[in-house]
Design a protein around this motif. Structure first.
Motif, mmCIF file in Angstrom:
data_model
loop_
_atom_site.group_PDB
_atom_site.id
_atom_site.type_symbol
_atom_site.label_atom_id
_atom_site.label_comp_id
_atom_site.label_asym_id
_atom_site.label_seq_id
_atom_site.Cartn_x
_atom_site.Cartn_y
_atom_site.Cartn_z
ATOM 1 N N PRO A 106 0.833 -1.203 0.000
ATOM 2 C CA PRO A 106 0.000 0.000 0.000
ATOM 3 C C PRO A 106 0.867 1.252 0.000
ATOM 4 O O PRO A 106 1.929 1.294 0.614
ATOM 5 N N SER A 107 0.378 2.277 -0.656
ATOM 6 C CA SER A 107 1.116 3.538 -0.732
ATOM 7 C C SER A 107 0.962 4.308 0.571
ATOM 8 O O SER A 107 0.144 3.974 1.434
ATOM 9 N N LEU A 108 1.751 5.379 0.695
ATOM 10 C CA LEU A 108 1.653 6.240 1.872
ATOM 11 C C LEU A 108 0.249 6.831 1.986
ATOM 12 O O LEU A 108 -0.338 6.862 3.075
ATOM 13 N N SER A 109 -0.309 7.278 0.866
ATOM 14 C CA SER A 109 -1.653 7.853 0.885
ATOM 15 C C SER A 109 -2.685 6.836 1.357
ATOM 16 O O SER A 109 -3.570 7.157 2.167
ATOM 17 N N ASP A 110 -2.578 5.591 0.868
ATOM 18 C CA ASP A 110 -3.529 4.550 1.290
ATOM 19 C C ASP A 110 -3.439 4.301 2.791
ATOM 20 O O ASP A 110 -4.462 4.150 3.475
ATOM 21 N N ARG A 111 -2.205 4.223 3.293
ATOM 22 C CA ARG A 111 -2.015 3.954 4.719
ATOM 23 C C ARG A 111 -2.610 5.078 5.579
ATOM 24 O O ARG A 111 -3.291 4.830 6.580
ATOM 25 N N LEU A 112 -2.333 6.308 5.196
ATOM 26 C CA LEU A 112 -2.804 7.435 6.000
ATOM 27 C C LEU A 112 -4.330 7.560 5.953
ATOM 28 O O LEU A 112 -4.975 7.821 6.979
ATOM 29 N N LYS A 113 -4.911 7.376 4.783
ATOM 30 C CA LYS A 113 -6.367 7.479 4.685
ATOM 31 C C LYS A 113 -7.062 6.358 5.461
ATOM 32 O O LYS A 113 -8.125 6.573 6.058
ATOM 33 N N ALA A 114 -6.463 5.162 5.458
ATOM 34 C CA ALA A 114 -7.042 4.067 6.237
ATOM 35 C C ALA A 114 -7.012 4.398 7.728
ATOM 36 O O ALA A 114 -7.964 4.109 8.474
ATOM 37 N N GLU A 115 -5.913 5.031 8.173
ATOM 38 C CA GLU A 115 -5.815 5.412 9.578
ATOM 39 C C GLU A 115 -6.809 6.528 9.911
ATOM 40 O O GLU A 115 -7.399 6.543 11.006
#
Length: 457
Positions: free
Chosen positions: A92-101
């Motif tokens: 997962p990309s950085l954007s995916d990780r942050l949005k999931a959080e």
């Protein structure tokens, strides 16, 4: 006034003309493996008589940095080159990780959208390089709401994400530790350049604190990540596939060409059968014969390319025998002119053969051109020609053994090399030290134990 006479006079002269066949042979010789494969595919599209079987690394999903040897057993347990690895889901990309959080936080829909907007604006470092005012104006959002969303983004993991500059990034990571250190806060605000240059004693004097406090703060600072989003950056892998190998079997050096990394060329069976037909009209027969002749020439040129590569590599192995037996530190200065004389080819042909090629050696896969190190030093009665790689290894050895409280300067390193018969200048030492990624003596300096610095305000 009489006009000058115009006369035609025959003359003989010798000039070199490059035919289309010779030009194609030269092009094939200087192409690297990916470019060669693409070039052959392009010719095959233009010539229906040419049949091309793609190389193994292109068809099986196997692109590993070294070719599969013919006698290697295929086993899921022992073979690290698993073709199924290409089918694994990307991380997962950085954007995916942050949005999931963010979606796990109890946020109202407007604040969640604003936070996601800021996440989309982060660069590859994880920094917010766009001013909040610009985002507010572009997307018609209240600036106060974006400021609140930024605070939420900066509370996400990894620490330091969403910072607007390096200092804010380091401060965000410092605050996550719980109880901040005042010395470290001051260093982040005013003395990052001094830390980079190793001027810890100067920091202690300016902050009026013991040197031990500065050393402790800098040690903690070095655990911070100046690019918190860098670990999530996805880069396309670059695979290096050697075309040949040099194997050392109990002191016997052998050159092996990897045939399976090249496209397999042949005459298309349908065209071959067509040429043998007796009922073809002359125009069709001429077309088929021409296409088959062009395909045969290309096949011969690819075989000639392989033969030239083998000849040149064998000559290099003879000249660099000690390096292949004992390691790259034994590489000797070698020029393409010497190899050209050994194999009876021109220097330009040697240069084309070496260009964009990779070789598997007993000490790893390397660029072919690395086997031609330029001589460094060698002037004077006591000088010994050596290579830049050898000098870099010597510099690393000197620095590894130095007193870290009094590191060797570039001038001192040049003097040590001079004692070994390598008269290089201080500038040359600085250049090779930088190439090796080694900091300067000021940056390598460590303060002595038990010392403290006190100054009067």
């Amino acid at each position: 006034m009489s006009e000058p006479a115009v006369r035609l006079e025959p003359s003989l002269k010798t000039e070199l003309r490059i035919t289309a066949e010779l030009k194609q042979s030269l092009d094939l010789l200087m192409l690297g493996l990916p470019e060669l494969t693409s070039y052959i595919d392009e010719l095959a599209r233009e010539n229906p008589a040419l049949h091309v079987d793609p190389p193994l690394w292109q068809t099986s999903g196997w692109a590993t940095g070294r070719p599969r040897s013919k006698n290697r057993r295929i086993s899921n347990e022992s073979d690290p080159y698993d073709p199924l690895s290409a089918l694994r889901a990307p991380a997962p990309s950085l954007s995916d990780r942050l949005k999931a959080e963010l979606r796990m936080r109890p946020l109202d829909s407007r604040l969640l959208r604003d936070a996601c907007l800021i996440v989309d604006a982060l660069d590859e470092r994880g920094f917010l390089g766009v001013p909040l005012e610009a985002l507010a104006e572009r997307f018609a959002r209240p600036l106060a709401r974006l400021e609140a969303a930024l605070v939420i983004v900066q509370s996400l993991d990894p620490p330091g994400i969403g910072a607007r500059n390096l200092r804010e990034c380091l401060h965000l990571q410092h605050r996550r530790l719980g109880e901040p250190l005042p010395v470290l806060s001051a260093i982040i605000d005013e003395h990052l350049e001094d830390v980079a240059r190793g001027r810890l004693e100067a920091i202690a004097r300016r902050l009026c604190v013991p040197i031990e406090a500065v050393v402790e703060a800098v040690a903690l600072l070095k655990t911070f990540n100046p690019r918190p989003g860098g670990e999530f950056a996805v880069e396309a892998p670059v695979y290096v596939i050697p075309e040949a190998a040099v194997q050392n079997d109990a002191g016997t050096l052998t050159v092996i060409l990897y045939d399976d990394v090249l496209p397999r060329l042949s005459i298309d069976p349908a065209f071959a059968r067509m040429e043998r037909r007796l009922d073809l009209d002359p125009r069709t027969r001429n077309y088929v014969s021409r296409k088959i002749a062009h395909a045969c020439k290309l096949i011969d040129q690819v075989e000639a390319r392989k033969a030239t590569l083998a000849r040149v590599l064998e000559a290099v192995v003879r000249r660099q025998r000690e390096a292949f037996l004992h390691g790259p530190e034994r590489l000797k200065p070698l020029t393409m002119q010497v190899i050209a004389e050994d194999v009876g080819l021109s220097v330009s042909t040697i240069s084309r053969t070496v260009r964009e090629k990779h070789i598997e050696t007993p000490w790893g896969v390397i660029e072919f051109k690395r086997l031609f190190p330029s001589p460094v030093g060698g002037s004077g009665d006591e000088a010994t020609p050596t290579t830049s790689d050898a000098i870099i290894r010597k510099i690393k050895a000197y620095i590894d053994a130095e007193d870290k409280t009094n590191p060797l300067s570039d001038e001192a390193l040049a003097a040590l090399l001079h004692q070994e018969g390598v008269p290089v200048s201080r500038r040359t030492v600085a250049k090779y030290r930088a190439m090796a990624g080694i900091p300067s003596s000021h940056q390598r300096r460590s303060p002595g134990n038990g010392r403290s610095v006190t100054t009067t305000p």
